[in-house]
Scaffold this motif. Structure first.
Motif, PDB file in Angstrom:
ATOM      1  N   ARG A  29      29.457  34.449 -11.693  1.00 45.39           N
ATOM      2  CA  ARG A  29      28.000  34.519 -11.503  1.00 45.39           C
ATOM      3  C   ARG A  29      27.377  35.629 -12.334  1.00 45.39           C
ATOM      4  O   ARG A  29      26.286  35.472 -12.891  1.00 45.39           O
ATOM      5  N   LYS A  84      31.307  32.930  -2.105  1.00 42.30           N
ATOM      6  CA  LYS A  84      30.588  31.937  -2.898  1.00 42.30           C
ATOM      7  C   LYS A  84      29.368  31.387  -2.161  1.00 42.30           C
ATOM      8  O   LYS A  84      28.274  31.275  -2.741  1.00 42.30           O
ATOM      9  N   ASP A 118      39.933  34.692  -5.677  1.00 41.40           N
ATOM     10  CA  ASP A 118      38.926  33.645  -5.827  1.00 41.40           C
ATOM     11  C   ASP A 118      37.517  34.226  -5.679  1.00 41.40           C
ATOM     12  O   ASP A 118      36.607  33.891  -6.446  1.00 41.40           O
ATOM     13  N   LYS A 131      34.544  34.331  -8.485  1.00 43.03           N
ATOM     14  CA  LYS A 131      33.194  33.800  -8.262  1.00 43.03           C
ATOM     15  C   LYS A 131      32.135  34.832  -8.653  1.00 43.03           C
ATOM     16  O   LYS A 131      31.103  34.497  -9.248  1.00 43.03           O
TER      17      LYS A 131
END
Length: 627
Positions: free
Chosen positions: A366, A419, A358, A362
């Protein structure tokens, strides 16, 4: 089958030209990927909504992944072809020297590699009695034939690895031999060895290049990237003799790293980046775009490998519950179940893999979320999946920025929860752009260390900050080195990250830092701002009223003091003097009180510094030196 004539006639230029062509394809794929991300994806995301737009975004994201894969794989092909040409060059030189020697001696090299040699010239009278050899004294040396022992003559075929043939001359009482035979055997052996080496190189690269292919319906996914990681290992193993990992600086200063990089040709840079992306991506002092390109390949391959690991791990799930066996009767109690300890261990690893994936997703999202009209480009300046996982992400290019703010997160920071820290770097960038649109600001998230994970245990040890000091120093020095100009550098620490920042500043007097910001600090490792090696009025601190960090007790040895008189002592916190007090000697800025702690243990005030006036004041320090 390679012959010595094939090796003699080998031309490296066609392979080097092909390598250049694949390099051009690699570079064009990189340019296409950048265009898809920075123009097509960004503009579509900024202007369109709905189902059709979502499908188009998915297709463009897939196209971007495809181009990135082509960029990486074609770079490997280029490196493999250049390395193949270099690999053949060595045995070709060996062959050339052997053929030149044969020619000088008047020997004849036959098509099968055997060497024909003449009879020796008779000795002059003054050198001794002439040696008379019956029959014939000429012969052929063959590297593959068995040795022939000829008691009365030297005619025949001799193995290059056999000992020299000595012919006893009973009348003279001395051992004699045709010296040309020994020389011919040596030449034949060198010819065979050169051909053998060339054949091995050819077979090795034929196997590698045969794997670097794909179908017309290319659709890059995690399996593809995991396979690319294996391709990288294979090419690196074969080409490592010519493009050496050991030549990459290790433990050197960012200035030395920069000099090494600048002394390479563009072709050498491309090959090092293709074969050793993790090394190049981590090399402080190199250009931001170079590191970003290398680290994105590392990220994609690591994500693909981790995804396959998770898939494999899911297939190994044990039973969650086991029958309950009574400790008194030793019998199973019908209907009763207990949780399987093996399942708990399995689940912990599953959650860890899912969390890391995860976090990687992220970062990928980005880095791809760059816009000419909206979100600023993000650059990946560091990444690995070791220990807790590490990542360094810059919002905006620090090489061209006027101001660079480097944010060091604290307790609980790790790859799987990145995140929130990425969002903080974005918020600081956005606020800085609004506050000072005339000057460029880069906002960096530096998660380049293993942060403590538990407030009550890990965070009471300074060892995490001590270990982070040198990497943080190298990174900041590298940013300054790559920038090559007068960049205004601010080091921003939060929570335990303030101790990391303070430790690095205290231990490295030449650290290129102009301003320091400490928020929610348990202490920065010194008792006075002047001990941080920058002017005290450039050190700014703030702690919210409702931030539980205010209760951080001081340490005695390695244990916190928990008596009430110390708990509420304003001037003594976990790691030195409270930086928000007058005794510390720095500057402070106002922040909101923050929300009070919640019944479930949440401490919102400790994480609310990237809001309202607190964020504006931090941005003021970053852009103009004061709130």
């Amino acid at each position: 089958m390679i012959t010595w004539r094939d090796l003699q006639n080998f031309k490296a230029e066609p392979y080097q030209g092909a390598a250049d062509g694949w390099g051009e394809v690699s570079n064009r794929a990189k340019a296409a990927k950048d265009r898809v991300e920075q123009e097509m994806l960004a503009k579509l995301r900024d202007t369109q909504t709905g189902t059709t737009a979502k499908e188009a975004l998915a297709a463009l994201n897939q196209l971007s992944r495809n181009f990135q894969y082509v960029h990486a794989e074609c770079g490997l092909i280029r490196a493999a072809l250049n390395s193949f040409a270099s690999g053949i060059a060595a045995p070709q030189r060996k062959l050339k020297h052997a053929l030149e020697e044969a020619d000088q001696l008047g020997f004849t090299v036959k098509p099968d590699g055997s060497v024909q040699y003449p009879a020796p010239a008779p000795l002059a009278p003054e050198q001794g009695p002439a040696l008379f050899l019956p029959n014939n004294t000429q012969g052929t040396a063959n590297s593959r034939a068995p040795a022939l022992f000829l008691p009365n003559n030297t005619q025949g075929t001799a193995n290059s690895g056999a000992p020299a043939l000595f012919l006893p001359d009973k009348t003279q009482g001395i051992a004699t031999a045709n010296p040309n035979k020994v020389k011919a055997e040596d030449i034949a052996h060198r010819i065979a060895s050169a051909v053998r080496e060339a054949a091995e190189v050819d077979a090795r690269y034929q196997s590698i290049l045969g794997k670097l292919k794909t179908s017309r319906s290319l659709k890059v996914d995690d399996t593809t990237w995991a396979d690319a990681a294996q391709d990288l290992k294979s090419v690196r193993k074969a080409a490592g003799e010519f493009i050496k990992e050991g030549d990459i600086p290790k433990g050197k200063s960012p200035v030395d790293n920069k000099k090494w990089w600048e002394n390479l040709t563009q072709e050498q840079r491309d090959e090092y980046a293709a074969l050793y992306p993790a090394h190049i991506g981590a090399l402080d002092g190199l250009p931001t775009t170079t590191r970003d390109d290398a680290n994105r390949v590392v990220l994609a391959e690591t994500h693909g490998t981790a995804q396959l690991q998770l898939k494999d791990w899911l297939n190994k799930e044990p039973d969650r519950y086991l029958p309950y066996i009574s400790q008194f009767t030793g019998r199973e109690i019908e209907g009763a179940r207990v949780e399987n300890p093996e399942w708990r261990r399995w689940n912990e690893k599953k959650e860890d893999l899912e969390g890391r994936l995860d976090g990687m997703s992220k970062i990928q999202s980005r880095c791809n979320d760059s816009s000419i009209n909206g979100s600023p480009p993000a650059y990946l300046l560091g990444f690995d999946n070791q220990n807790l996982g590490h990542a360094i992400v810059s919002i905006g290019n620090p090489d061209t920025a006027d101001n660079v703010a480097t944010y060091v997160p604290g307790t609980g920071a790790k790859l799987s929860s990145i995140k929130a820290d990425l969002d903080r770097a974005d918020m600081l960038y956005d606020t800085a752009k609004t506050a000072d649109s005339q000057r460029k600001t880069a906002s960096v998230l530096w998660l380049g260390y293993d942060a403590p994970q538990d407030v009550l245990t890990d965070a009471s040890h300074a060892k995490y900050a001590d270990a982070a000091g040198a990497p943080l120093r190298d990174f900041l020095t590298g940013i300054d080195t790559a920038h090559g100009g007068n960049v205004n550098s601010t080091l921003l620490g939060h929570s335990y990250g303030t101790l990391v920042a303070g430790t690095a500043m205290r231990a490295h007097p030449d650290l290129p830092v102009d301003n320091a910001i400490f928020v929610g600090s348990p202490g920065v490792g010194v008792d006075h701002a002047k001990d941080l090696n920058i002017p005290a009025d450039h050190v700014w601190s703030a702690t919210a009223k409702n931030d539980p960090i205010n209760l951080a007790p001081p340490l005695v040895g390695e244990l916190p003091i928990l008596d009430n008189t110390k708990l509420f002592d304003d001037h003594s916190v976990l790691y030195g003097c409270d930086p928000t007090t007058d005794d510390f000697g720095g500057k402070t800025f106002a922040v909101a009180d923050g929300d009070p702690p919640k019944w479930n243990g949440d401490m919102p005030a400790h994480s609310q510094y990237w809001e309202g006036k607190s964020l504006r004041h931090m941005t003021g320090v970053v852009t103009r030196g004061h709130p």
